[in-house]
Scaffold this active site. Sequence first.
Site, PDB file in Angstrom:
ATOM      1  N   LEU A 257      -8.196 -34.988 -14.573  1.00 17.45           N
ATOM      2  CA  LEU A 257      -7.473 -36.093 -15.190  1.00 17.45           C
ATOM      3  C   LEU A 257      -6.604 -35.617 -16.345  1.00 17.45           C
ATOM      4  O   LEU A 257      -6.860 -34.577 -16.942  1.00 17.45           O
ATOM      5  CB  LEU A 257      -8.475 -37.137 -15.687  1.00 17.45           C
ATOM      6  CG  LEU A 257      -9.515 -37.574 -14.651  1.00 17.45           C
ATOM      7  CD1 LEU A 257     -10.588 -38.452 -15.294  1.00 17.45           C
ATOM      8  CD2 LEU A 257      -8.848 -38.286 -13.478  1.00 17.45           C
TER       9      LEU A 257
ATOM     10  N   PHE B 110      -4.288 -26.118 -13.142  1.00 15.49           N
ATOM     11  CA  PHE B 110      -3.317 -26.896 -13.904  1.00 15.49           C
ATOM     12  C   PHE B 110      -3.990 -27.593 -15.078  1.00 15.49           C
ATOM     13  O   PHE B 110      -3.474 -27.581 -16.207  1.00 15.49           O
ATOM     14  CB  PHE B 110      -2.626 -27.935 -13.021  1.00 15.49           C
ATOM     15  CG  PHE B 110      -1.771 -28.883 -13.819  1.00 15.49           C
ATOM     16  CD1 PHE B 110      -0.508 -28.515 -14.241  1.00 15.49           C
ATOM     17  CD2 PHE B 110      -2.262 -30.123 -14.205  1.00 15.49           C
ATOM     18  CE1 PHE B 110       0.260 -29.364 -15.025  1.00 15.49           C
ATOM     19  CE2 PHE B 110      -1.507 -30.976 -14.988  1.00 15.49           C
ATOM     20  CZ  PHE B 110      -0.241 -30.602 -15.396  1.00 15.49           C
ATOM     21  N   LYS B 111      -5.142 -28.231 -14.828  1.00 18.86           N
ATOM     22  CA  LYS B 111      -5.820 -28.952 -15.909  1.00 18.86           C
ATOM     23  C   LYS B 111      -6.234 -28.004 -17.025  1.00 18.86           C
ATOM     24  O   LYS B 111      -6.093 -28.324 -18.215  1.00 18.86           O
ATOM     25  CB  LYS B 111      -7.042 -29.679 -15.369  1.00 18.86           C
ATOM     26  CG  LYS B 111      -7.828 -30.454 -16.432  1.00 18.86           C
ATOM     27  CD  LYS B 111      -6.960 -31.458 -17.149  1.00 18.86           C
ATOM     28  CE  LYS B 111      -7.664 -32.114 -18.353  1.00 18.86           C
ATOM     29  NZ  LYS B 111      -8.812 -32.927 -17.984  1.00 18.86           N
ATOM     30  N   LEU B 112      -6.735 -26.834 -16.676  1.00 14.79           N
ATOM     31  CA  LEU B 112      -7.123 -25.880 -17.705  1.00 14.79           C
ATOM     32  C   LEU B 112      -5.912 -25.397 -18.503  1.00 14.79           C
ATOM     33  O   LEU B 112      -5.963 -25.281 -19.730  1.00 14.79           O
ATOM     34  CB  LEU B 112      -7.862 -24.697 -17.087  1.00 14.79           C
ATOM     35  CG  LEU B 112      -9.262 -24.999 -16.543  1.00 14.79           C
ATOM     36  CD1 LEU B 112      -9.868 -23.759 -15.904  1.00 14.79           C
ATOM     37  CD2 LEU B 112     -10.182 -25.539 -17.640  1.00 14.79           C
TER      38      LEU B 112
END
Length: 285
Positions: free
Chosen positions: A121, A170-172
């Site tokens: 998210l 991508f989230k990291l």
Amino acid sequence: MKYGYIGLGLMGGGLARNLIRAGKDVTVFDLNPEAIKKTLAVGTTGKAAQGAAELAGCDVVFTSLPLPKHIEGTMLGEEGLLSKMKAGATYIDVSTIDPKTARKLAEAAESKGIGFLACPLGKGPAQAEKAEQPIFAGGKKEVYEKMLDTLKIVGNPVYYLGGAEQAYAFKLISNMIGMTNLAVLAEGLRIGEKAGIEPKQLQELLADTGANSFQLQVRGPWILNNDFGNRFGVSLALKDVRLGCDMADDWGYDARFTKLAKKFYEIAEAQGFANEDCNAVYKVL
């Protein structure tokens, strides 16, 4: 369609409540009874499970858990939920974990004939509660297309990044940039104080320059008002930054700026600010 939801914390709780608000049949599980009570209070189509195993018959199962070890302990192995779910079901994880764990989950799900989507998210609890949470989905395209309508119930907009590993990466990366930016912002605010610039004016003027950022707009006013209430805690921020640095190391890249920022989140955690918002890094700079 029957839904299961494991993990009703600041982020997962909002998404689970969105499913119930939409009138979906949802079985929820969390170790915190108050989190269950809060989630079931928004509608009549939700019910509580006594354990994760009770969700085995669901068509779609979501998890939103703090650490990769929690995901693995819940979903993998002979006693894990993936070993009990029915073929043709779908497993969707919205946690922030690493690409290596993603591979384990994807392989375990595929071996059981279960679809898997990584759906980390993009924003915070307030957006999760209003179904305005950006979702970054990764997994097989046919599974994504099958679940797109469901994803649009719990959050929007929904982006497809390809594989599960790309979604988690991508989230990291996003959190590495965000948390490093926050540390730099906190440092700049401290220097501005040393210079004798009135703090409110300092933030207003920064917003009209190249120093403007999401962190300045959102967490700057919280710092100004000494508001360190936990929206995204120091311990979770540190967890994501660590995972991101480890991920970069695995690919042979030294994330030097992020590693420098990580030290200050480590100090913040060590000084007792683990359960305050990550803007508490300001306190240790």
